[in-house]
Motif scaffolding. Structure first.
Motif, PDB file in Angstrom:
ATOM      1  N   ARG A  50     -14.507  10.207 -24.132  1.00  9.26           N
ATOM      2  CA  ARG A  50     -13.342  11.064 -24.399  1.00  9.26           C
ATOM      3  C   ARG A  50     -13.187  12.173 -23.374  1.00  9.26           C
ATOM      4  NH1 ARG A  50     -13.506  14.814 -29.623  1.00  9.26           N
ATOM      5  NH2 ARG A  50     -11.925  15.869 -28.401  1.00  9.26           N
ATOM      6  N   CYS A  51     -14.205  12.392 -22.525  1.00 11.85           N
ATOM      7  CA  CYS A  51     -14.110  13.436 -21.499  1.00 11.85           C
ATOM      8  C   CYS A  51     -12.929  13.191 -20.557  1.00 11.85           C
ATOM      9  CB  CYS A  51     -15.408  13.575 -20.715  1.00 11.85           C
ATOM     10  SG  CYS A  51     -15.763  12.237 -19.541  1.00 11.85           S
ATOM     11  N   ILE A  52     -12.543  11.938 -20.358  1.00 10.96           N
ATOM     12  CA  ILE A  52     -11.427  11.626 -19.458  1.00 10.96           C
ATOM     13  C   ILE A  52     -10.145  12.269 -19.988  1.00 10.96           C
ATOM     14  CG2 ILE A  52      -9.975   9.777 -18.524  1.00 10.96           C
ATOM     15  CD1 ILE A  52     -12.508   7.966 -18.675  1.00 10.96           C
ATOM     16  N   GLU A  53      -9.823  11.972 -21.214  1.00 12.39           N
ATOM     17  CA  GLU A  53      -8.604  12.508 -21.835  1.00 12.39           C
ATOM     18  C   GLU A  53      -8.706  14.024 -22.010  1.00 12.39           C
ATOM     19  OE1 GLU A  53      -6.576  11.787 -26.081  1.00 12.39           O
ATOM     20  OE2 GLU A  53      -7.060   9.948 -25.001  1.00 12.39           O
ATOM     21  N   ASP A  54      -9.857  14.512 -22.446  1.00 12.20           N
ATOM     22  CA  ASP A  54     -10.035  15.943 -22.674  1.00 12.20           C
ATOM     23  C   ASP A  54      -9.921  16.736 -21.377  1.00 12.20           C
ATOM     24  OD1 ASP A  54     -10.445  15.305 -25.343  1.00 12.20           O
ATOM     25  OD2 ASP A  54     -12.590  15.780 -25.322  1.00 12.20           O
ATOM     26  N   LEU A  55     -10.565  16.250 -20.296  1.00 10.27           N
ATOM     27  CA  LEU A  55     -10.520  16.952 -19.014  1.00 10.27           C
ATOM     28  C   LEU A  55      -9.091  16.943 -18.467  1.00 10.27           C
ATOM     29  CD1 LEU A  55     -11.766  18.430 -16.622  1.00 10.27           C
ATOM     30  CD2 LEU A  55     -12.529  16.215 -15.725  1.00 10.27           C
ATOM     31  N   HIS A  56      -8.401  15.821 -18.568  1.00  5.86           N
ATOM     32  CA  HIS A  56      -7.022  15.753 -18.095  1.00  5.86           C
ATOM     33  C   HIS A  56      -6.146  16.766 -18.850  1.00  5.86           C
ATOM     34  CE1 HIS A  56      -2.970  13.738 -17.603  1.00  5.86           C
ATOM     35  NE2 HIS A  56      -3.344  14.012 -16.363  1.00  5.86           N
ATOM     36  N   ALA A  57      -6.287  16.825 -20.158  1.00  6.44           N
ATOM     37  CA  ALA A  57      -5.511  17.781 -20.962  1.00  6.44           C
ATOM     38  C   ALA A  57      -5.823  19.220 -20.563  1.00  6.44           C
ATOM     39  CB  ALA A  57      -5.796  17.571 -22.451  1.00  6.44           C
ATOM     40  N   LEU A 118      -8.231   6.806 -11.786  1.00  9.58           N
ATOM     41  CA  LEU A 118      -7.334   6.429 -12.881  1.00  9.58           C
ATOM     42  C   LEU A 118      -5.923   7.010 -12.721  1.00  9.58           C
ATOM     43  CD1 LEU A 118      -9.868   6.850 -15.828  1.00  9.58           C
ATOM     44  CD2 LEU A 118      -9.114   4.706 -14.756  1.00  9.58           C
ATOM     45  N   GLY A 119      -5.710   7.761 -11.634  1.00 17.01           N
ATOM     46  CA  GLY A 119      -4.390   8.328 -11.375  1.00 17.01           C
ATOM     47  C   GLY A 119      -4.060   9.541 -12.218  1.00 17.01           C
ATOM     48  N   LEU A 120      -5.082  10.212 -12.749  1.00 16.18           N
ATOM     49  CA  LEU A 120      -4.874  11.363 -13.626  1.00 16.18           C
ATOM     50  C   LEU A 120      -5.062  12.704 -12.931  1.00 16.18           C
ATOM     51  CD1 LEU A 120      -6.807  10.024 -16.753  1.00 16.18           C
ATOM     52  CD2 LEU A 120      -4.315  10.079 -16.404  1.00 16.18           C
ATOM     53  N   ALA A 121      -5.683  12.692 -11.752  1.00 17.16           N
ATOM     54  CA  ALA A 121      -5.973  13.955 -11.063  1.00 17.16           C
ATOM     55  C   ALA A 121      -6.015  13.752  -9.556  1.00 17.16           C
ATOM     56  CB  ALA A 121      -7.309  14.531 -11.545  1.00 17.16           C
ATOM     57  N   GLU A 122      -5.822  14.864  -8.882  1.00 22.16           N
ATOM     58  CA  GLU A 122      -5.979  14.922  -7.440  1.00 22.16           C
ATOM     59  C   GLU A 122      -7.295  15.655  -7.199  1.00 22.16           C
ATOM     60  OE1 GLU A 122      -3.250  16.741  -3.874  1.00 22.16           O
ATOM     61  OE2 GLU A 122      -2.315  16.426  -5.834  1.00 22.16           O
ATOM     62  N   VAL A 123      -8.130  15.155  -6.287  1.00 25.74           N
ATOM     63  CA  VAL A 123      -9.435  15.764  -6.014  1.00 25.74           C
ATOM     64  C   VAL A 123      -9.561  15.996  -4.513  1.00 25.74           C
ATOM     65  CG1 VAL A 123     -11.954  15.463  -6.172  1.00 25.74           C
ATOM     66  CG2 VAL A 123     -10.489  14.575  -7.993  1.00 25.74           C
ATOM     67  N   GLU A 124     -10.031  17.176  -4.142  1.00 21.44           N
ATOM     68  CA  GLU A 124     -10.275  17.460  -2.726  1.00 21.44           C
ATOM     69  C   GLU A 124     -11.542  16.742  -2.270  1.00 21.44           C
ATOM     70  OE1 GLU A 124      -8.424  21.920  -2.194  1.00 21.44           O
ATOM     71  OE2 GLU A 124     -10.518  21.764  -2.802  1.00 21.44           O
ATOM     72  N   HIS A 125     -11.630  16.487  -0.960  1.00 23.03           N
ATOM     73  CA  HIS A 125     -12.782  15.773  -0.402  1.00 23.03           C
ATOM     74  C   HIS A 125     -13.363  16.514   0.799  1.00 23.03           C
ATOM     75  CE1 HIS A 125     -12.070  12.474  -3.111  1.00 23.03           C
ATOM     76  NE2 HIS A 125     -10.792  12.509  -2.790  1.00 23.03           N
ATOM     77  N   ASN A 126     -13.619  17.800   0.604  1.00 20.35           N
ATOM     78  CA  ASN A 126     -14.233  18.619   1.643  1.00 20.35           C
ATOM     79  C   ASN A 126     -15.753  18.506   1.535  1.00 20.35           C
ATOM     80  OD1 ASN A 126     -11.676  19.758   2.452  1.00 20.35           O
ATOM     81  ND2 ASN A 126     -11.746  20.922   0.542  1.00 20.35           N
ATOM     82  N   PRO A 127     -16.499  18.952   2.568  1.00 22.82           N
ATOM     83  CA  PRO A 127     -17.962  18.901   2.468  1.00 22.82           C
ATOM     84  C   PRO A 127     -18.524  19.722   1.299  1.00 22.82           C
ATOM     85  CG  PRO A 127     -17.297  19.245   4.753  1.00 22.82           C
ATOM     86  CD  PRO A 127     -16.054  19.359   3.901  1.00 22.82           C
ATOM     87  N   ARG A 128     -17.837  20.812   0.910  1.00 21.79           N
ATOM     88  CA  ARG A 128     -18.305  21.685  -0.172  1.00 21.79           C
ATOM     89  C   ARG A 128     -17.122  22.308  -0.905  1.00 21.79           C
ATOM     90  NH1 ARG A 128     -23.746  23.555   1.041  1.00 21.79           N
ATOM     91  NH2 ARG A 128     -23.425  24.851  -0.759  1.00 21.79           N
ATOM     92  N   ASN A 129     -17.419  22.866  -2.076  1.00 24.39           N
ATOM     93  CA  ASN A 129     -16.450  23.653  -2.846  1.00 24.39           C
ATOM     94  C   ASN A 129     -15.129  22.932  -3.118  1.00 24.39           C
ATOM     95  OD1 ASN A 129     -18.286  25.849  -2.872  1.00 24.39           O
ATOM     96  ND2 ASN A 129     -17.615  26.404  -0.813  1.00 24.39           N
TER      97      ASN A 129
END
Length: 136
Positions: A50-57, A118-129
Motif C-alpha cells: 500500500r506504500c505505492i498508493e499512500d506515497l503517491h497521495a 509505474l508513471g506515478l512520480a518524477e524522480v531526479e537522478h543526480n549523484p546525491r540529494n
C-alpha cells in the motif's frame, strides 16, 4: 516504461535514483498481506504494498518536489523527506512501511524508482540529494 508486470516471474527491474545500482521488485502475498519484495544483490527487503498508493497521495498533497533522504533503519531520517515519511507515526500505516526488522529503512532509495516506473512520480537522478514529485 518496461513490460514488467511486477510478478516474481517478471519483476520490475529498477535502478536507484543516482543510477548506480540495479535491483528488482515484485508484488506477492505473504500472510494474507500484499507486499513488495525488493532484491538488491543478496539482500531481500519487504515493503507494505500500500506504500505505492499512500506515497503517491502524500506527494500530490505535498504538491512540490520532496527530498528522498534515504537512510538505513538504524540511522535517523532527515525531517521532511520521503524516508522520514516512510517511517513516521503520522503516515497512513502509523510507522514503518518496511516490514523486515533491521532492514526497514532505505524506503527513500528503493520505492521512488518504482513509482517512477509505474508513471506515478518524477524522480531526479543526480549523484546525491535527489527529489521526487507526483505525476497527476
Amino acid at each position: 516504461m518496461t513490460t514488467a508486470t511486477g510478478t516474481k516471474e517478471n519483476p520490475w527491474k529498477l535502478k536507484t535514483p543516482p543510477q548506480t545500482s540495479e535491483y528488482e521488485m515484485y508484488k506477492v502475498e505473504k500472510d494474507g498481506k500484499e507486499i513488495i519484495v525488493c532484491t538488491v544483490r543478496k539482500t531481500v527487503l519487504h515493503y507494505d504494498y500500500r506504500c505505492i498508493e499512500d506515497l503517491h497521495a502524500m506527494l500530490i498533497q505535498n504538491g512540490d518536489w520532496m527530498e528522498l533522504g534515504s537512510a538505513d533503519e538504524q540511522k535517523p531520517a532527515k525531517e521532511g523527506t520521503v524516508e522520514a515519511w516512510g517511517r513516521s507515526p503520522e503516515n497512513p500505516v502509523g510507522g514503518w512501511y518496511g516490514l523486515k526488522k533491521g532492514l526497514r529503512g532505505r524506503f527513500g532509495m528503493y520505492i521512488p524508482p518504482l513509482l517512477e516506473e509505474l508513471g506515478l512520480a518524477e524522480v531526479e537522478h543526480n549523484p546525491r540529494n535527489n527529489r521526487m514529485k507526483a505525476i497527476l
